[in-house]
Write a protein that holds these residues in place. Structure first.
Motif, PDB file in Angstrom:
ATOM      1  N   PHE A  21       0.829  -1.200   0.000  1.00  0.00           N
ATOM      2  CA  PHE A  21       0.000   0.000   0.000  1.00  0.00           C
ATOM      3  C   PHE A  21       0.871   1.260   0.000  1.00  0.00           C
ATOM      4  N   SER A  22       1.874   1.286   0.859  1.00  0.00           N
ATOM      5  CA  SER A  22       2.699   2.495   1.014  1.00  0.00           C
ATOM      6  C   SER A  22       3.545   2.765  -0.217  1.00  0.00           C
ATOM      7  N   VAL A  23       4.101   1.717  -0.818  1.00  0.00           N
ATOM      8  CA  VAL A  23       4.975   1.908  -1.979  1.00  0.00           C
ATOM      9  C   VAL A  23       4.206   2.537  -3.138  1.00  0.00           C
ATOM     10  N   PHE A  24       3.072   1.977  -3.477  1.00  0.00           N
ATOM     11  CA  PHE A  24       2.326   2.495  -4.622  1.00  0.00           C
ATOM     12  C   PHE A  24       1.718   3.866  -4.329  1.00  0.00           C
ATOM     13  N   MET A  25       1.315   4.075  -3.112  1.00  0.00           N
ATOM     14  CA  MET A  25       0.803   5.390  -2.756  1.00  0.00           C
ATOM     15  C   MET A  25       1.922   6.426  -2.767  1.00  0.00           C
ATOM     16  N   GLY A  26       3.088   6.072  -2.223  1.00  0.00           N
ATOM     17  CA  GLY A  26       4.202   7.010  -2.162  1.00  0.00           C
ATOM     18  C   GLY A  26       4.746   7.376  -3.526  1.00  0.00           C
ATOM     19  N   ILE A  27       4.818   6.409  -4.433  1.00  0.00           N
ATOM     20  CA  ILE A  27       5.357   6.677  -5.765  1.00  0.00           C
ATOM     21  C   ILE A  27       4.471   7.648  -6.534  1.00  0.00           C
ATOM     22  N   LEU A  28       3.149   7.527  -6.372  1.00  0.00           N
ATOM     23  CA  LEU A  28       2.227   8.349  -7.152  1.00  0.00           C
ATOM     24  C   LEU A  28       1.881   9.667  -6.461  1.00  0.00           C
ATOM     25  N   ALA A  29       1.634   9.636  -5.156  1.00  0.00           N
ATOM     26  CA  ALA A  29       1.255  10.865  -4.458  1.00  0.00           C
ATOM     27  C   ALA A  29       2.455  11.720  -4.095  1.00  0.00           C
ATOM     28  N   THR A  30       3.623  11.121  -3.917  1.00  0.00           N
ATOM     29  CA  THR A  30       4.875  11.799  -3.538  1.00  0.00           C
ATOM     30  C   THR A  30       4.664  12.864  -2.465  1.00  0.00           C
ATOM     31  N   PRO A  31       4.163  12.476  -1.295  1.00  0.00           N
ATOM     32  CA  PRO A  31       3.980  13.460  -0.222  1.00  0.00           C
ATOM     33  C   PRO A  31       5.327  13.907   0.331  1.00  0.00           C
ATOM     34  N   LEU A  32       5.325  15.030   1.059  1.00  0.00           N
ATOM     35  CA  LEU A  32       6.568  15.547   1.624  1.00  0.00           C
ATOM     36  C   LEU A  32       7.072  14.711   2.792  1.00  0.00           C
ATOM     37  N   MET A  33       6.173  14.008   3.490  1.00  0.00           N
ATOM     38  CA  MET A  33       6.606  13.200   4.618  1.00  0.00           C
ATOM     39  C   MET A  33       7.486  12.057   4.137  1.00  0.00           C
ATOM     40  N   GLY A  34       8.451  11.659   4.959  1.00  0.00           N
ATOM     41  CA  GLY A  34       9.367  10.598   4.593  1.00  0.00           C
ATOM     42  C   GLY A  34       8.654   9.268   4.421  1.00  0.00           C
ATOM     43  N   PHE A  35       9.224   8.413   3.573  1.00  0.00           N
ATOM     44  CA  PHE A  35       8.574   7.124   3.322  1.00  0.00           C
ATOM     45  C   PHE A  35       8.512   6.301   4.597  1.00  0.00           C
ATOM     46  N   HIS A  36       9.554   6.352   5.416  1.00  0.00           N
ATOM     47  CA  HIS A  36       9.552   5.551   6.643  1.00  0.00           C
ATOM     48  C   HIS A  36       8.437   6.006   7.589  1.00  0.00           C
ATOM     49  N   GLN A  37       8.162   7.318   7.607  1.00  0.00           N
ATOM     50  CA  GLN A  37       7.070   7.804   8.439  1.00  0.00           C
ATOM     51  C   GLN A  37       5.719   7.362   7.884  1.00  0.00           C
ATOM     52  N   MET A  38       5.567   7.441   6.593  1.00  0.00           N
ATOM     53  CA  MET A  38       4.310   7.032   5.971  1.00  0.00           C
ATOM     54  C   MET A  38       4.086   5.534   6.146  1.00  0.00           C
ATOM     55  N   PHE A  39       5.119   4.743   5.939  1.00  0.00           N
ATOM     56  CA  PHE A  39       4.982   3.293   6.092  1.00  0.00           C
ATOM     57  C   PHE A  39       4.634   2.935   7.531  1.00  0.00           C
ATOM     58  N   ALA A  40       5.287   3.596   8.509  1.00  0.00           N
ATOM     59  CA  ALA A  40       5.001   3.304   9.917  1.00  0.00           C
ATOM     60  C   ALA A  40       3.553   3.651  10.256  1.00  0.00           C
ATOM     61  N   ALA A  41       3.064   4.803   9.751  1.00  0.00           N
ATOM     62  CA  ALA A  41       1.675   5.188  10.023  1.00  0.00           C
ATOM     63  C   ALA A  41       0.703   4.200   9.394  1.00  0.00           C
ATOM     64  N   ASN A  42       0.958   3.806   8.157  1.00  0.00           N
ATOM     65  CA  ASN A  42       0.082   2.838   7.487  1.00  0.00           C
ATOM     66  C   ASN A  42       0.105   1.492   8.201  1.00  0.00           C
ATOM     67  N   LEU A  43       1.290   1.091   8.631  1.00  0.00           N
ATOM     68  CA  LEU A  43       1.429  -0.188   9.322  1.00  0.00           C
ATOM     69  C   LEU A  43       0.613  -0.200  10.611  1.00  0.00           C
ATOM     70  N   LEU A  44       0.707   0.863  11.389  1.00  0.00           N
ATOM     71  CA  LEU A  44      -0.042   0.918  12.639  1.00  0.00           C
ATOM     72  C   LEU A  44      -1.544   0.989  12.387  1.00  0.00           C
ATOM     73  N   TYR A  45      -1.941   1.634  11.308  1.00  0.00           N
ATOM     74  CA  TYR A  45      -3.373   1.690  11.023  1.00  0.00           C
ATOM     75  C   TYR A  45      -3.879   0.319  10.570  1.00  0.00           C
ATOM     76  N   PHE A  46      -3.089  -0.404   9.784  1.00  0.00           N
ATOM     77  CA  PHE A  46      -3.427  -1.804   9.474  1.00  0.00           C
ATOM     78  C   PHE A  46      -3.576  -2.590  10.768  1.00  0.00           C
ATOM     79  N   PHE A  47      -2.648  -2.367  11.692  1.00  0.00           N
ATOM     80  CA  PHE A  47      -2.658  -3.045  12.987  1.00  0.00           C
ATOM     81  C   PHE A  47      -3.958  -2.747  13.734  1.00  0.00           C
ATOM     82  N   ALA A  48      -4.383  -1.486  13.718  1.00  0.00           N
ATOM     83  CA  ALA A  48      -5.614  -1.106  14.412  1.00  0.00           C
ATOM     84  C   ALA A  48      -6.841  -1.710  13.750  1.00  0.00           C
ATOM     85  N   VAL A  49      -6.885  -1.699  12.419  1.00  0.00           N
ATOM     86  CA  VAL A  49      -8.042  -2.259  11.708  1.00  0.00           C
ATOM     87  C   VAL A  49      -8.144  -3.756  11.958  1.00  0.00           C
ATOM     88  N   TYR A  50      -7.016  -4.453  11.968  1.00  0.00           N
ATOM     89  CA  TYR A  50      -7.034  -5.887  12.266  1.00  0.00           C
ATOM     90  C   TYR A  50      -7.589  -6.145  13.664  1.00  0.00           C
TER      91      TYR A  50
END
Length: 864
Positions: free
Chosen positions: A718-747
């Motif tokens: 999810f993070s790779v494809f979103m990061g490549i296309l949206a190219t947000p200013l936040m670092g990839f490691h920050q975006m991946f960590a946030a997405n990972l924790l949200y996956f964790f919460a949804v599970y």
């Protein structure tokens, strides 16, 4: 358009015009004079390009804030704002920008360039760096990112490379796993020990524990010969018996049951069991028979402690005990084959042995023990085949039944309860199972079997019968005396018919053809119950006691069969029994590890679901990325810092918050349906294992840990494809960590739902719940409005608001020198600069969901 430089003549003229303008502003002119002066300004040089435009000075000296380009301003001619042309005004109102409207008007530094402090230079962004709009220094690109010259955003490539590597490795692992599985199916079992090794060893386990009294029963000669023949002809049978012989010591007491006036009334007026009394000696083999609705399953469940009786008492070894405390020593084979379809025959049985046998057993011995057991129940040829399910069967129904029985025999129980163990089996398989049960009964295991119309050979294999009708006893005693007992009541049992069939006809009220006595023509079942109850109230059930039947007035006296009496254990034996229960079962870490390993195997075997979830995650990330692709990384625009606030375009507070909102909802849609199946598909498996003493917490932790690799892979895609296309200013490691924790919460949230709803309803409700916490993300309605409603606390209970806050905060903070973030924070309602707290709260909420899910797992009642 290019920004013009001024020559000396123009500068002098502008100074004069400025002074004149100043004098004009301070003089007390009439309206007519003011109008005349303004008309003269239309053709004069004021620093603005539009005729008649009056500039507004932005500073008292040459001030140029970070991120702006001020090429012409000086201390004498400070930056100024000129009223924009209509086209420029439209552009700014639509969140765009336009060229400067005056010679001294500052302009935000263009994307792809940076303007060092002072704002007098505009430098092209070099390769390896990127410069979003308003940069005063270039941002260094991450390692391996695509950043050509004049880049305004970076395209990260290393995470994409890692993703491809992971996918390749995962594909290889799956391929190798299937190759190994195919190879194992073709080879013979390698775990089987050399028979002589276990014949000569005194005690391969060193476990001088467990059980029980010598069996006291008369056994049919034919069946005894069959068991002895099995012991001598089948080396694996002998190995299995030696293994359990080491664990079940005949010098100690086993498990006997005594029950008095047992009743079960789930609701007033509906009695399922009525005043059932009797005793079951340790090391005996009982058959529980009766018609549909007679109370057989309820009686067994109450006796096992699975169902709490509403009346009467139960004694274990002569003492009043809570049966649930003996669950580690009791095996139960349900009528439905509750096995995991993704595992092989051997894996199902091996897991049961590993988590329920004493922790002191070495794994090599457990492997050998399981191999011998598989051979004894006739499953060696399919031991490496998947069990499958009703929709996609791999092995036959009879083989599934034997797997279910083998899972309980692998635990070497002291008492085993079986519900219809021979249903679905052919005659040969049924006889093999019964011979195995007879063999372990000879070692002192108490065996209670619910059975319906067994073959004659199987019927005679039981030591005792317990017959029920309308929830009450009709007969309880030796199988060999049953025919005689019913003959004393006036029933003539055909000599060449299966006595089990005849007895079933009699106790269900369909035995008129077997008697000429008219007394049995009306309510025969109730009279049979009363007849047994009346006889049971006399004497001590000695074999020489003779009583006349209640409904027979003839002087002939008929014998009443003896009823077994349970053995009362001594305090020393009770202590040994307690020590036995403590030693049974693998350690908590071992049980957790085996549950984790089993769950990983299930996920790999369910490769279609696994890869589908990962693919959906990648697709969702790609779609969110495409929605923000046109912004070229410029996902936020606010009011410029003072004193250039007047130059601001229309603010854009929505784009970045919507990316957070859509990202959270996409994760919820991608993860909620698969997550609810983590436990939703295994409620019966969990109930069976928990009732046998499996640690609930070890099971739960093992399952939770097993989905972490799945969560990581889904989040990475999810993070790779979103990061490549949206190219947000936040670092990839920050975006991946946030997405990972949200996956964790949804599970975690989906796990809660899976605990309380039906399996077929779980995915839909989990998706709805994930959408709800996404809507509570503070975007629509905005969190600022929620604060006005004094409901922020409710919103903050959702992980969505913390997740969106991470996205907003980390994308605007790199430009805090350019924009008024305190105004943006007030308008949006989010708090910037608390990344660690936001992440901690997402993790805490996800963990809270898991704690709640565990509580629901162990407390919510389920249909067994």
């Amino acid at each position: 358009m290019p920004y013009p430089r001024l020559n000396e003549t123009t500068t002098e003229k502008l100074e004069q015009e400025t002074q004149a303008l100043s004098s004009f502003g301070n003089s007390n002119l009439t309206t007519l004079e003011a109008g005349k002066s303004l008309s003269q300004l239309n053709s004069s040089v004021t620093g603005c390009y539009a005729n008649g435009s009056v500039p507004i000075f932005l500073a008292a000296n040459d001030t140029c804030i970070l991120g702006f380009f001020c090429p012409n301003s000086t201390a004498q001619q400070p930056p100024q704002f000129c009223p924009p042309e209509p086209r420029c005004q439209v552009s700014r109102y639509s969140r765009g920008q336009c060229p400067p409207q005056g010679i001294f008007e500052p302009v935000v530094c263009d994307a792809g360039f940076y303007c060092p402090p002072g704002g007098k230079e505009k430098i092209e962004c070099a390769k390896g760096t990127y410069c979003p709009m308003g940069s005063y220094q270039p941002f260094k690109c991450d390692y391996g990112a695509l950043c050509s010259s004049k880049s305004q955003r970076q395209v990260v490539t290393v995470p994409f490379g890692i993703l491809i590597a992971f996918d390749i490795i995962l594909g290889l692992v799956v391929a190798i796993g299937y190759a190994i599985s195919a190879w194992r199916k073709r080879r013979k079992g390698s775990y089987a020990p050399v028979v002589s090794d276990y014949k000569e060893a005194e005690d391969p386990f060193g476990d001088d524990v467990d059980l029980i009294a010598k069996p006291k029963r008369s056994v049919t000669t034919v069946l005894e010969n069959e068991v002895d023949e099995d012991l001598s002809s089948n080396p694996h049978f002998e190995i299995y018996m030696r293994f359990i012989g080491r664990l079940i010591k005949s010098k100690e007491v086993g498990l006997s049951f005594e029950f008095e006036d047992l009743q079960f009334e789930p609701k007033p007026g509906k009695k399922i069991l009525r005043n059932v009394s009797g005793s079951i000696d340790s090391g005996s083999m009982w058959a529980v028979m009766g018609g549909s609705g007679a109370g057989k399953s309820t009686f067994v469940n109450v006796l096992m402690g699975k169902t709490k009786n509403t009346g009467g008492s139960i004694k274990v070894n002569g003492h009043h005990k809570d049966m649930s405390k003996y669950k580690k020593l009791i095996g139960y084979v349900p009528q439905d084959d509750i096995v995991l379809p993704e595992l092989t025959v051997r894996e199902n049985i091996l897991h049961s042995a590993r988590v329920r046998l004493p922790a002191t057993w070495r794994d090599r011995d457990i492997q050998a023990f399981v191999d011998s057991l598989i051979s004894c129940i006739g499953l060696s040829h399919v031991q490496h085949s998947l069990v499958g399910d009703a929709n996609k069967p791999v092995i036959s129904g009879g083989q599934r039944k034997r797997v279910s029985i083998g899972m309980e025999l692998a635990a070497v129980p002291m008492a085993i309860f079986l519900d219809e163990p021979t249903s679905g089996l052919d005659a040969t398989s049924a006889s093999s199972i019964m011979r195995l049960l007879r063999a372990i009964t000879k070692l002192g295991v108490t065996t209670i079997t619910i059975i319906h119309q067994p073959r004659e050979q199987i019927f005679h294999g039981f030591d005792n019968l317990f017959l029920l009708g309308n929830g009450s006893e009709i007969y309880a005693g030796p199988t060999s005396d049953a025919s005689t007992y019913f003959a004393t009541l006036g029933y003539i049992l055909p000599k060449h018919a299966n006595p089990a069939d005849t007895i079933m006809d009699v106790i269900t009220g369909n035995g008129r053809e077997y008697t000429t006595d008219l007394v049995w023509s009306d309510q025969p079942v109730e009279k049979l119950i009363e007849q047994w109850r009346t006889r049971s109230n006399f004497g001590d059930y000695e074999s020489d006691l003779h009583l006349a039947p209640v409904f027979d007035t003839s002087p002939n006296l008929r014998p009443t069969p003896s009823r077994p009496v349970s053995v009362i254990s001594s305090p020393e034996q009770e202590h040994i029994l307690a020590q036995t229960m403590k030693k049974r079962g693998g350690s908590w870490p071992a049980q957790m590890y085996y549950c984790f390993k089993r769950s990983i195997t299930q996920q790999i075997r369910n490769r279609n679901s696994f890869f589908f979830e990962i693919g959906v995650g990648a697709l969702a990330g790609g779609i969110i990325g495409l929605s923000a692709f046109a912004a070229k990384g410029q996902l936020f625009r606010g009011l410029y810092q003072k004193p250039f606030t007047t130059l601001s375009s229309a603010v854009d507070y929505a784009s970045i918050s919507q990316v957070g909102l859509l990202g959270g909802m996409a994760i919820g849609l991608a993860a909620s349906a698969p997550a609810v199946k983590v436990f939703g598909e295994e409620k019966l498996i969990y109930a069976r294992e928990r009732s046998s003493g499996h640690s609930s917490s070890a099971y739960y932790v093992g399952k939770m840990l097993s989905v972490l690799p799945r969560i990581c892979l889904s989040s990475l895609h999810f993070s790779v494809f979103m990061g490549i296309l949206a190219t947000p200013l936040m670092g990839f490691h920050q975006m991946f960590a946030a997405n990972l924790l949200y996956f964790f919460a949804v599970y975690g949230l989906a796990s809660c739902i899976g605990m309380v709803v039906k399996r077929e309803d779980g995915p839909l409700l989990a998706v709805m719940a994930s959408l709800i916490i996404g809507v509570l993300g503070g975007v629509a309605p905005p969190l600022s409005k929620v604060k006005m409603w004094h409901l922020e606390g409710l919103w903050r209970m959702s992980p969505g608001v913390w997740f969106t806050e991470v996205y907003v905060s980390q994308n605007v903070l790199p430009l805090e020198y350019l924009y008024l973030l305190d105004v943006a924070s007030e308008q949006m309602g989010f708090t910037f600069g608390q990344y660690s707290l936001d992440m901690l709260m997402i993790f805490a909420i996800g963990s809270t969901y898991r704690v709640l899910a565990y509580i629901l797992l162990v407390t919510v009642g389920r249909k067994r």
